[in-house]
Design a protein around this motif. Structure first.
Motif, PDB file in Angstrom:
ATOM      1  N   LEU A  56      16.287  -8.492 -15.015  1.00 17.15           N
ATOM      2  CA  LEU A  56      16.574  -8.682 -13.601  1.00 17.15           C
ATOM      3  C   LEU A  56      15.571  -7.968 -12.701  1.00 17.15           C
ATOM      4  N   ALA A  57      15.445  -8.482 -11.485  1.00 19.26           N
ATOM      5  CA  ALA A  57      14.663  -7.830 -10.434  1.00 19.26           C
ATOM      6  C   ALA A  57      15.441  -7.937  -9.122  1.00 19.26           C
ATOM      7  N   ILE A  58      15.390  -6.879  -8.313  1.00 20.98           N
ATOM      8  CA  ILE A  58      16.061  -6.865  -7.011  1.00 20.98           C
ATOM      9  C   ILE A  58      15.038  -6.497  -5.944  1.00 20.98           C
ATOM     10  N   ARG A  59      14.920  -7.338  -4.933  1.00 21.08           N
ATOM     11  CA  ARG A  59      14.147  -6.972  -3.738  1.00 21.08           C
ATOM     12  C   ARG A  59      15.159  -6.712  -2.630  1.00 21.08           C
ATOM     13  N   ALA A  70      16.646   7.244  -3.053  1.00 21.63           N
ATOM     14  CA  ALA A  70      16.812   5.947  -3.708  1.00 21.63           C
ATOM     15  C   ALA A  70      16.760   6.079  -5.228  1.00 21.63           C
ATOM     16  N   PRO A  71      17.506   5.253  -5.933  1.00 24.25           N
ATOM     17  CA  PRO A  71      17.438   5.275  -7.405  1.00 24.25           C
ATOM     18  C   PRO A  71      16.095   4.757  -7.896  1.00 24.25           C
ATOM     19  N   HIS A  72      15.676   5.262  -9.059  1.00 24.61           N
ATOM     20  CA  HIS A  72      14.390   4.867  -9.650  1.00 24.61           C
ATOM     21  C   HIS A  72      14.623   4.463 -11.107  1.00 24.61           C
ATOM     22  N   PRO A  73      14.802   3.160 -11.366  1.00 24.23           N
ATOM     23  CA  PRO A  73      14.990   2.710 -12.747  1.00 24.23           C
ATOM     24  C   PRO A  73      13.790   3.089 -13.618  1.00 24.23           C
ATOM     25  N   PRO A  74      14.014   3.260 -14.913  1.00 29.22           N
ATOM     26  CA  PRO A  74      12.922   3.670 -15.802  1.00 29.22           C
ATOM     27  C   PRO A  74      11.953   2.517 -16.052  1.00 29.22           C
ATOM     28  N   PRO A  75      10.722   2.817 -16.476  1.00 24.04           N
ATOM     29  CA  PRO A  75       9.767   1.759 -16.833  1.00 24.04           C
ATOM     30  C   PRO A  75      10.360   0.829 -17.887  1.00 24.04           C
ATOM     31  N   GLY A  76      10.170  -0.460 -17.666  1.00 26.07           N
ATOM     32  CA  GLY A  76      10.725  -1.455 -18.579  1.00 26.07           C
ATOM     33  C   GLY A  76      12.140  -1.859 -18.247  1.00 26.07           C
ATOM     34  N   GLY A  77      12.786  -1.130 -17.344  1.00 26.83           N
ATOM     35  CA  GLY A  77      14.145  -1.462 -16.939  1.00 26.83           C
ATOM     36  C   GLY A  77      14.144  -2.373 -15.719  1.00 26.83           C
ATOM     37  N   LEU A  78      15.160  -2.227 -14.908  1.00 22.11           N
ATOM     38  CA  LEU A  78      15.312  -3.044 -13.717  1.00 22.11           C
ATOM     39  C   LEU A  78      14.090  -2.906 -12.812  1.00 22.11           C
ATOM     40  N   VAL A  79      13.576  -4.039 -12.338  1.00 21.89           N
ATOM     41  CA  VAL A  79      12.537  -4.018 -11.308  1.00 21.89           C
ATOM     42  C   VAL A  79      13.248  -3.941  -9.961  1.00 21.89           C
ATOM     43  N   TYR A  80      13.000  -2.838  -9.241  1.00 22.14           N
ATOM     44  CA  TYR A  80      13.695  -2.607  -7.971  1.00 22.14           C
ATOM     45  C   TYR A  80      12.684  -2.349  -6.869  1.00 22.14           C
ATOM     46  N   GLN A  81      12.720  -3.202  -5.831  1.00 20.55           N
ATOM     47  CA  GLN A  81      11.793  -3.094  -4.704  1.00 20.55           C
ATOM     48  C   GLN A  81      12.571  -2.822  -3.420  1.00 20.55           C
ATOM     49  N   PRO A  82      12.734  -1.559  -3.014  1.00 19.11           N
ATOM     50  CA  PRO A  82      13.324  -1.281  -1.700  1.00 19.11           C
ATOM     51  C   PRO A  82      12.246  -1.356  -0.625  1.00 19.11           C
ATOM     52  N   VAL A  83      12.464  -2.180   0.401  1.00 21.33           N
ATOM     53  CA  VAL A  83      11.496  -2.326   1.483  1.00 21.33           C
ATOM     54  C   VAL A  83      12.229  -2.168   2.815  1.00 21.33           C
ATOM     55  N   ARG A  84      11.497  -1.745   3.824  1.00 22.38           N
ATOM     56  CA  ARG A  84      12.110  -1.522   5.133  1.00 22.38           C
ATOM     57  C   ARG A  84      12.453  -2.833   5.829  1.00 22.38           C
ATOM     58  N   TYR A  85      11.514  -3.752   5.846  1.00 25.25           N
ATOM     59  CA  TYR A  85      11.677  -4.990   6.607  1.00 25.25           C
ATOM     60  C   TYR A  85      10.944  -6.098   5.870  1.00 25.25           C
ATOM     61  N   GLU A  86      11.476  -7.299   5.954  1.00 25.42           N
ATOM     62  CA  GLU A  86      10.831  -8.432   5.295  1.00 25.42           C
ATOM     63  C   GLU A  86      10.301  -9.391   6.351  1.00 25.42           C
ATOM     64  N   ASP A  87       8.988  -9.356   6.568  1.00 18.28           N
ATOM     65  CA  ASP A  87       8.407 -10.261   7.560  1.00 18.28           C
ATOM     66  C   ASP A  87       7.940 -11.569   6.933  1.00 18.28           C
ATOM     67  N   ARG A  88       8.233 -11.734   5.647  1.00 13.64           N
ATOM     68  CA  ARG A  88       7.938 -12.989   4.949  1.00 13.64           C
ATOM     69  C   ARG A  88       9.219 -13.499   4.294  1.00 13.64           C
ATOM     70  N   MET A  89      10.222 -13.707   5.116  1.00 15.78           N
ATOM     71  CA  MET A  89      11.522 -14.084   4.586  1.00 15.78           C
ATOM     72  C   MET A  89      11.469 -15.408   3.834  1.00 15.78           C
ATOM     73  N   HIS A  90      10.594 -16.295   4.248  1.00  7.97           N
ATOM     74  CA  HIS A  90      10.494 -17.573   3.537  1.00  7.97           C
ATOM     75  C   HIS A  90      10.090 -17.354   2.083  1.00  7.97           C
TER      76      HIS A  90
END
Length: 375
Positions: A228-231, A246-266
């Motif tokens: 899985l991956a979560i943006r 913020a939580p930090h999954p281990p390498p090889g685990g969940l891909v987690y991208q916390p971002v402030r704002y999404e200016d490319r919502m499409h």
């Protein structure tokens, strides 16, 4: 916005706004009118000095006047005294703008700033068209519903008279994504893996503490998942506090991208397999993307319109509704696990969302506006 005269003798006014949720459909409508042969100079926006229109409208190639004022709180506060004075000033200016531009039609997009030009339209006998993004109409549109010639609404059953169901006009990049999806390219652009299930989480520019905390718990539970991956679009209000812990999954685990704002919502909509979000007028972007969704309605939304929106979308079979008060990490995990474990249900939800979409909503709304302008 109030409009200047066009070569064919018509002029248009698209006004209101105050938030991007009101403004973006109005800009999409304006672009559709231009694509139909109307000059950009024939469309003029009027909105709030505190809203995004002072920047976004000129960037889109249209002119704008901004009115003073702010929303009035639903309790007795000193700020409300200033707000009432500013509102009175805005009403005077709005009436003057209608008198000066003499448009053929005023399109009310919603938001408190709409009341000013709406009043001007009534006084100068200019026909009004309401553009409503939600299942339950906002306060200004309900105020003007008796005098409006027509209402372009997003949902069937919206409580406005003389309603035409057009859908909610989409910004051009969302429409282009819906017509030509390319999930792999979108994932590459956002740095998301091509071979994982992607969950997009977002809740407007400010964000949602309830959703953010639920996602924090979810990421902690799913830290070791390699499928899985979560943006996660956190929002500007709580971004710094959130990322500090913020939580930090281990390498090889969940891909987690916390971002402030999404200016490319499409791109995020195109890249995602599932969405977790609020349920304002942006639900039509989820439909356009054919994106199965978990909807968490904002409980303080006016007239509980987000819950009404969410239930209407869920009735198509494309979404699951979780009340805000019930959302936490455990509930979010249970809802997502249930959907991820049933690929056939997910696929059916995606088809239901796309089947309910109205990709050509801007053109439909433009037809309503032109019909009213021509009498």
């Amino acid at each position: 916005a109030l409009a200047k005269s066009k070569p064919d003798g018509l002029s248009y006014a698209s006004q209101g706004v105050g938030t991007a949720g009101h403004l973006l459909p109005g800009l999409a409508l304006a672009r559709a009118l231009v694509a139909g042969g109307h000059e950009p100079a024939s469309l003029h926006f009027v909105g709030s000095a505190r809203g995004p229109e002072s920047v976004m409208v000129p960037q889109s190639g249209f002119t704008v006047d901004v009115l003073p004022g702010r929303g009035i709180q639903r309790r007795l506060t000193p700020a409300n005294v200033v707000a009432v004075v500013d509102l009175a000033r805005a009403l005077v200016r709005g009436v003057a703008l209608v008198r000066r531009h003499r448009p053929e039609v005023v399109v009310v997009l919603g938001g408190y700033a709409s009341a000013a030009c709406g009043l001007g339209a009534v006084l100068h006998r200019v026909p009004i068209v309401l553009l409503e993004q939600n299942k339950r109409a906002g306060a200004v549109n309900r105020l003007l519903r008796r005098v409006a010639r027509a209402a372009a609404v997003s949902f069937a059953g919206t409580d406005l008279p003389r309603a035409v169901v057009t859908g909610n006009p989409l910004r051009p990049e969302i429409r282009a994504m819906a017509e030509h999806p390319d999930p792999l390219a979108a994932r590459a652009a956002l740095g998301l893996p091509a071979d994982r299930t992607v969950i997009g989480v977002f809740a407007g520019s400010l964000g949602s503490r309830r959703i953010n905390e639920a996602v924090r718990g979810l990421v902690e539970r799913w830290a070791d998942r390699s499928d899985l991956a979560i943006r996660h679009v956190i929002g500007s209000r709580d971004f710094h506090d959130y990322v500090a812990d913020a939580p930090h999954p281990p390498p090889g685990g969940l891909v987690y991208q916390p971002v402030r704002y999404e200016d490319r919502m499409h791109l995020l909509l195109d890249a995602s397999d599932l969405a977790v979000t609020r349920s304002g007028g942006s639900v039509f972007e989820l439909m356009a993307a054919g994106l199965p969704s978990i909807l968490v309605p904002l409980p303080i939304a006016t007239r509980d319109h987000q819950m009404a929106n969410a239930r209407a979308v869920a009735a198509t079979g494309g979404a699951v509704v979780v009340p805000d008060a019930e959302l936490d990490g455990a509930r979010l995990e249970a809802e997502l696990d249930g959907l991820l474990a049933d690929p056939e249900r997910l696929a059916a939800m995606g088809r239901a969302m796309r089947g309910a979409a109205r990709i050509d909503a801007a053109e439909r709304a433009a037809e309503v506006v032109e019909a009213v302008a021509r009498g």
